[in-house]
Design an enzyme around this catalytic site. Structure first.
Site, PDB file in Angstrom:
ATOM      1  N   SER A 185       0.865  -1.187   0.000  1.00 21.21           N
ATOM      2  CA  SER A 185       0.000   0.000   0.000  1.00 21.21           C
ATOM      3  C   SER A 185       0.894   1.225   0.000  1.00 21.21           C
ATOM      4  O   SER A 185       2.064   1.151   0.403  1.00 21.21           O
ATOM      5  CB  SER A 185      -0.849  -0.005   1.273  1.00 21.21           C
ATOM      6  OG  SER A 185      -1.507   1.232   1.452  1.00 21.21           O
ATOM      7  N   TYR A 188      -2.416  -1.094  10.347  1.00 17.86           N
ATOM      8  CA  TYR A 188      -2.311  -1.217   8.885  1.00 17.86           C
ATOM      9  C   TYR A 188      -0.966  -0.676   8.385  1.00 17.86           C
ATOM     10  O   TYR A 188      -0.274  -1.318   7.597  1.00 17.86           O
ATOM     11  CB  TYR A 188      -3.477  -0.447   8.246  1.00 17.86           C
ATOM     12  CG  TYR A 188      -3.664  -0.668   6.764  1.00 17.86           C
ATOM     13  CD1 TYR A 188      -4.423  -1.742   6.290  1.00 17.86           C
ATOM     14  CD2 TYR A 188      -3.117   0.201   5.819  1.00 17.86           C
ATOM     15  CE1 TYR A 188      -4.625  -1.937   4.931  1.00 17.86           C
ATOM     16  CE2 TYR A 188      -3.315   0.015   4.469  1.00 17.86           C
ATOM     17  CZ  TYR A 188      -4.074  -1.052   4.028  1.00 17.86           C
ATOM     18  OH  TYR A 188      -4.260  -1.233   2.676  1.00 17.86           O
TER      19      TYR A 188
HETATM   20  P1  NAD Z   1     -11.414  -6.284  -0.184  1.00 17.12           P
HETATM   21  O1  NAD Z   1     -12.031  -6.146   1.159  1.00 17.12           O
HETATM   22  O2  NAD Z   1     -12.280  -6.108  -1.390  1.00 17.12           O
HETATM   23  O3  NAD Z   1     -10.681  -7.660  -0.323  1.00 17.12           O
HETATM   24  C1  NAD Z   1      -9.958  -8.240   0.725  1.00 17.12           C
HETATM   25  C2  NAD Z   1      -9.821  -9.708   0.460  1.00 17.12           C
HETATM   26  O4  NAD Z   1      -9.150 -10.300   1.563  1.00 17.12           O
HETATM   27  C3  NAD Z   1     -11.191 -10.403   0.336  1.00 17.12           C
HETATM   28  O5  NAD Z   1     -11.128 -11.348  -0.712  1.00 17.12           O
HETATM   29  C4  NAD Z   1     -11.346 -11.090   1.669  1.00 17.12           C
HETATM   30  O6  NAD Z   1     -12.126 -12.269   1.589  1.00 17.12           O
HETATM   31  C5  NAD Z   1      -9.896 -11.429   1.966  1.00 17.12           C
HETATM   32  N1  NAD Z   1      -9.673 -11.708   3.371  1.00 17.12           N
HETATM   33  C6  NAD Z   1      -9.937 -10.945   4.450  1.00 17.12           C
HETATM   34  N2  NAD Z   1      -9.617 -11.606   5.581  1.00 17.12           N
HETATM   35  C7  NAD Z   1      -9.132 -12.807   5.199  1.00 17.12           C
HETATM   36  C8  NAD Z   1      -8.655 -13.942   5.903  1.00 17.12           C
HETATM   37  N3  NAD Z   1      -8.602 -13.981   7.236  1.00 17.12           N
HETATM   38  N4  NAD Z   1      -8.259 -15.022   5.172  1.00 17.12           N
HETATM   39  C9  NAD Z   1      -8.322 -15.018   3.827  1.00 17.12           C
HETATM   40  N5  NAD Z   1      -8.775 -13.980   3.111  1.00 17.12           N
HETATM   41  C10 NAD Z   1      -9.168 -12.886   3.790  1.00 17.12           C
HETATM   42  O7  NAD Z   1     -10.198  -5.254  -0.189  1.00 17.12           O
HETATM   43  P2  NAD Z   1      -9.204  -4.768  -1.337  1.00 17.12           P
HETATM   44  O8  NAD Z   1      -9.289  -3.285  -1.356  1.00 17.12           O
HETATM   45  O9  NAD Z   1      -9.387  -5.524  -2.589  1.00 17.12           O
HETATM   46  O10 NAD Z   1      -7.802  -5.133  -0.661  1.00 17.12           O
HETATM   47  C11 NAD Z   1      -6.908  -6.086  -1.155  1.00 17.12           C
HETATM   48  C12 NAD Z   1      -5.506  -5.734  -0.704  1.00 17.12           C
HETATM   49  O11 NAD Z   1      -5.125  -4.484  -1.282  1.00 17.12           O
HETATM   50  C13 NAD Z   1      -5.358  -5.580   0.814  1.00 17.12           C
HETATM   51  O12 NAD Z   1      -4.142  -6.141   1.240  1.00 17.12           O
HETATM   52  C14 NAD Z   1      -5.345  -4.074   0.984  1.00 17.12           C
HETATM   53  O13 NAD Z   1      -4.651  -3.697   2.145  1.00 17.12           O
HETATM   54  C15 NAD Z   1      -4.625  -3.653  -0.272  1.00 17.12           C
HETATM   55  N6  NAD Z   1      -4.837  -2.259  -0.631  1.00 17.12           N
HETATM   56  C16 NAD Z   1      -6.089  -1.792  -0.885  1.00 17.12           C
HETATM   57  C17 NAD Z   1      -6.235  -0.459  -1.198  1.00 17.12           C
HETATM   58  C18 NAD Z   1      -7.579   0.135  -1.477  1.00 17.12           C
HETATM   59  O14 NAD Z   1      -7.671   1.363  -1.561  1.00 17.12           O
HETATM   60  N7  NAD Z   1      -8.622  -0.651  -1.666  1.00 17.12           N
HETATM   61  C19 NAD Z   1      -5.124   0.384  -1.260  1.00 17.12           C
HETATM   62  C20 NAD Z   1      -3.874  -0.134  -1.002  1.00 17.12           C
HETATM   63  C21 NAD Z   1      -3.729  -1.460  -0.692  1.00 17.12           C
END
Ligand code: NAD
Length: 257
Positions: A139, A152
């Site tokens: 991130s 985080y």
């Molecule tokens: P999201 O909530 O849509 O997806 C998260 C995923 O993680 C889901 O598939 C969920 O089922 C899975 N998950 C959660 N807990 C879990 C567990 N205990 N075991 C297995 N799977 C689990 O969120 P996203 O935005 O797609 O995030 C994905 C990644 O990208 C994360 O690591 C997040 O930190 C990172 N990220 C997101 C953003 C953003 O703005 N959305 C920005 C930077 C980084």
């Protein structure tokens, strides 16, 4: 580019960025392994849909990325792992003095330690196959901090550090390890933060998006899942063979500041 014959495991891929990456990997010809902890019919259906749409093998493996043994079992149940994408992640927003210990533990486990366990379990197979790609979805918060996100920011900085170590340990092999550092992407994870951010700052949800969430993103646009999936595909390409141990920020200029 074709990834035909390769298997990509994407943790946390029944939603958001992970699902978008899984679809892009399948489009490039890779067999894909989807994961979450939920184990619902629709999770298995997602894998079946991807298999049909792209003509690849796809399966869903339920495994809880907060548990070390599940992380390692994911790799063995997958059957092969050429491309490992550590993407599972959760968020919780609170001032440090109010930050619940169980939320801290869960974020450190899912967002950081899971990448250690899956990488440790996958690396021997990559060495034996003579090829591997480890891509950690960190991130902009792996490079910069924001208030109210102690767990985080800690976890994502940790992932960036571990990425560098894995790159050095595999430097003489055709294996690379990199972290992608996205700014804000409009996925369920961010949608859930909007009311929490509004509450923390005592402002409306619209103001939370404009004044807090996108405040640090100079482009004033959300990053898209498709853009991130494209970066993952690039990191799997021959052109990226010497890119290792680094971060690729896709953040609309956030970390240029
Ligand atoms: P999201 O909530 O849509 O997806 C998260 C995923 O993680 C889901 O598939 C969920 O089922 C899975 N998950 C959660 N807990 C879990 C567990 N205990 N075991 C297995 N799977 C689990 O969120 P996203 O935005 O797609 O995030 C994905 C990644 O990208 C994360 O690591 C997040 O930190 C990172 N990220 C997101 C953003 C953003 O703005 N959305 C920005 C930077 C980084």
């Amino acid at each position: 580019m074709t990834l035909s014959g390769k298997t990509a495991i994407i943790t946390g891929s029944n939603s958001g960025i992970g699902l978008g990456i899984a679809r892009e990997m399948a489009k490039a010809g890779a067999n894909v392994v989807l994961n979450s902890f939920t184990d619902r019919d629709e999770d298995h259906a997602l894998a079946a849909e991807i298999a049909t749409e792209f003509g690849v093998q796809a399966k869903y493996v339920a495994a809880d990325m907060s548990k070390a043994e599940d992380c390692r079992r994911l790799i063995s149940d997958a059957g092969a792992c050429d491309i490992l994408i550590n993407n599972a992640g959760i968020q919780h927003v609170a001032a440090i003095e109010d930050f619940p210990t169980e939320k801290w533990d869960a974020i450190i486990a899912i967002n950081m330690s899971s990448a250690f366990h899956t990488t440790a379990a996958a690396i021997t197979g990559m060495r034996e196959n003579g090829w591997g790609r480890i891509i950690n979805i960190a991130s902009a918060h792996g490079l910069r901090a924001s208030p109210f996100k102690s767990a985080y920011v800690t976890a994502k900085h940790g992932v960036v550090g571990m990425t560098k170590v894995v790159a050095l340990e595999t430097a003489k092999e055709p294996i690379t390890a990199n972290a992608i550092c996205p700014g804000y992407v409009l996925t369920p994870l961010v949608e859930a933060q909007i009311p929490a951010t509004a509450k923390e700052y005592g402002i409306s949800e619209d103001e939370a998006i404009e004044k807090v969430i996108l405040a640090k993103q100079p482009s004033k646009e959300f990053v898209t899942v498709e853009q991130l999936a494209g970066i993952v595909t690039f990191l799997c390409s021959d052109a990226a063979a010497q890119i290792t141990g680094t971060t690729i920020a896709a953040d609309g200029g956030w970390t240029a500041q």
